[in-house]
Write a protein that holds these residues in place. Structure first.
Motif, PDB file in Angstrom:
ATOM      1  N   SER A  43      36.338  52.968  49.295  1.00  0.00           N
ATOM      2  CA  SER A  43      35.487  51.796  49.493  1.00  0.00           C
ATOM      3  C   SER A  43      34.949  51.349  48.144  1.00  0.00           C
ATOM      4  N   ALA A  44      35.439  50.199  47.636  1.00  0.00           N
ATOM      5  CA  ALA A  44      35.052  49.748  46.296  1.00  0.00           C
ATOM      6  C   ALA A  44      33.551  49.565  46.173  1.00  0.00           C
ATOM      7  N   HIS A  45      32.906  49.056  47.230  1.00  0.00           N
ATOM      8  CA  HIS A  45      31.479  48.770  47.090  1.00  0.00           C
ATOM      9  C   HIS A  45      30.584  49.986  47.318  1.00  0.00           C
ATOM     10  N   PRO A  50      32.204  49.245  37.981  1.00  0.00           N
ATOM     11  CA  PRO A  50      33.667  49.253  37.984  1.00  0.00           C
ATOM     12  C   PRO A  50      34.229  50.564  37.420  1.00  0.00           C
ATOM     13  N   LEU A  53      34.368  53.215  40.080  1.00  0.00           N
ATOM     14  CA  LEU A  53      35.506  53.011  40.975  1.00  0.00           C
ATOM     15  C   LEU A  53      36.789  53.499  40.308  1.00  0.00           C
ATOM     16  N   ARG A  54      36.959  53.157  39.042  1.00  0.00           N
ATOM     17  CA  ARG A  54      38.154  53.584  38.322  1.00  0.00           C
ATOM     18  C   ARG A  54      38.261  55.115  38.315  1.00  0.00           C
ATOM     19  N   VAL A  70      42.531  50.907  48.301  1.00  0.00           N
ATOM     20  CA  VAL A  70      41.124  50.609  48.063  1.00  0.00           C
ATOM     21  C   VAL A  70      40.708  49.466  48.974  1.00  0.00           C
ATOM     22  N   LEU A  72      38.435  46.362  49.539  1.00  0.00           N
ATOM     23  CA  LEU A  72      37.683  45.391  48.756  1.00  0.00           C
ATOM     24  C   LEU A  72      36.927  44.493  49.722  1.00  0.00           C
ATOM     25  N   SER A  85      35.731  44.490  40.832  1.00  0.00           N
ATOM     26  CA  SER A  85      36.446  45.570  41.517  1.00  0.00           C
ATOM     27  C   SER A  85      37.935  45.262  41.592  1.00  0.00           C
ATOM     28  N   ILE A  89      41.276  47.457  40.424  1.00  0.00           N
ATOM     29  CA  ILE A  89      42.405  47.726  41.313  1.00  0.00           C
ATOM     30  C   ILE A  89      43.717  47.305  40.662  1.00  0.00           C
ATOM     31  N   VAL A  97      45.756  47.411  49.231  1.00  0.00           N
ATOM     32  CA  VAL A  97      44.357  47.019  49.311  1.00  0.00           C
ATOM     33  C   VAL A  97      44.048  46.570  50.728  1.00  0.00           C
TER      34      VAL A  97
END
Length: 323
Positions: A43-45, A50, A53-54, A70, A72, A85, A89, A97
């Motif tokens: 879950s990116a959020h 950033p 997330l990476r 991922v 988004l 984000s 990705i 995604v």
């Protein structure tokens, strides 16, 4: 092995998808789903930057060699902009995604150009048709039974999935209320090419949700979820608890502002409550299928049980009925 258009599209063994869930969809859970033969989405959020997330993408890669993706979520007030984000990705060359929330047009175009497969999550056939037109590779149809945001149409999957399948050319994933092999077989019978499960994967050993909160989910029946924030057009299916009772009472009276309701129902509040191990001070997303969950297995045990149940249903019970 099960083979559907979803397994072919994403290169997975079974048509079982773990959708992106804030706080819960971490590297350990996603990798465990992937290693079990399904498809998991970070879950990116969930991540404050950033760079975080990476790092989680790389951590997931260290735990599995199998496909994962991922989620988004496209909303304007996230702590990290969806555009930022998306750049992570793209730079990380993620294979697939799951888009959700707002208009995915520009994101789908960028992902498709990079060769990334897009599963768009939506709550109505009209939204699914638009996503197909924009180039989405598959649709995750979210029915009334689902945890979180099921939309405002209140259409259950028994009707929603066939309605979508009848009008779409791309594969459809059924999302909402699915927990076991019976649900998978039913979804396939309705024309779906797989199922997405959130609450069921939340209730696994690899899920980071604290044990005190998991215990509340485990004790719940099919009558222990409710919709909050419907009065402001943002219906959210959550587990019944002290806080959600308060929210519903404020909605009934009409005495709380939009901002007050959103603050009480916010993901920030329930994440903080989860970190304290408090099952009553957060609006925890939960699908109606929570009433069918009676144990907390590993992801591998869960996937294998669903596969075994599905094969038994198709191979014995249904054959005995129609044979």
């Amino acid at each position: 092995m099960f083979r559907t258009r979803i397994t072919d599209l994403f290169g997975i063994e079974y048509p079982l998808i773990q959708g992106g869930m804030r706080y819960v969809s971490c590297a350990e859970l996603v990798a465990a789903v992937a290693n079990a033969g399904g498809l998991g989405f970070l879950s990116a959020h969930s991540f404050p930057t950033p760079e975080a997330l990476r790092a989680e993408i790389e951590k997931t890669r260290s735990l599995t060699e199998k496909p994962f993706g991922v989620n988004l979520t496209i909303l304007p007030k996230l702590s990290v902009k969806p555009e930022d984000s998306a750049r992570v990705i793209l730079d990380a060359r993620v294979k697939c995604v799951e888009t959700a929330g707002g208009n995915p047009a520009s994101f789908i175009a960028a992902f498709k150009e990079a060769g990334i497969k897009v599963l768009h999550k939506c709550t109505g056939v009209r939204f699914a048709l638009k996503a197909e037109q924009l180039g989405a590779d598959a649709i995750s149809m979210t029915g009334f039974e689902a945890a979180g945001h099921p939309g405002e149409d209140n259409v259950p999957n028994l009707v929603l999935i066939p309605a979508a399948v009848d009008r779409l050319r791309i594969p459809v994933v059924a999302n909402g209320g699915f927990t076991d092999g019976r649900g998978l077989v039913a979804a396939l019978a309705l024309g779906a090419d797989g199922v997405a499960m959130g609450t069921r994967f939340l209730m696994t050993r690899e899920s980071p949700m604290p044990e005190a909160v998991k215990a509340r989910y485990l004790a719940a029946t099919e009558r222990d979820t409710t919709l909050i924030c419907s009065s402001i057009g943002d219906s959210t299916r959550v587990l019944k608890n002290t806080l959600t009772d308060q929210i519903l009472e404020l909605e009934r009276r009409g005495t709380a502002s939009h901002e007050d309701l959103m603050a009480m129902a916010s993901s920030l509040r329930w994440v903080q409550a989860a970190e304290r191990g408090d099952p009553d001070d957060g609006a925890y997303a939960a699908g109606i299928g929570v009433g069918l969950i009676h144990e907390i297995p590993t992801c591998r045990e869960l996937v294998q049980k669903i596969v075994t149940e599905s094969r038994a249903i198709v191979g014995s019970r249904l054959n005995a009925i129609v044979g």
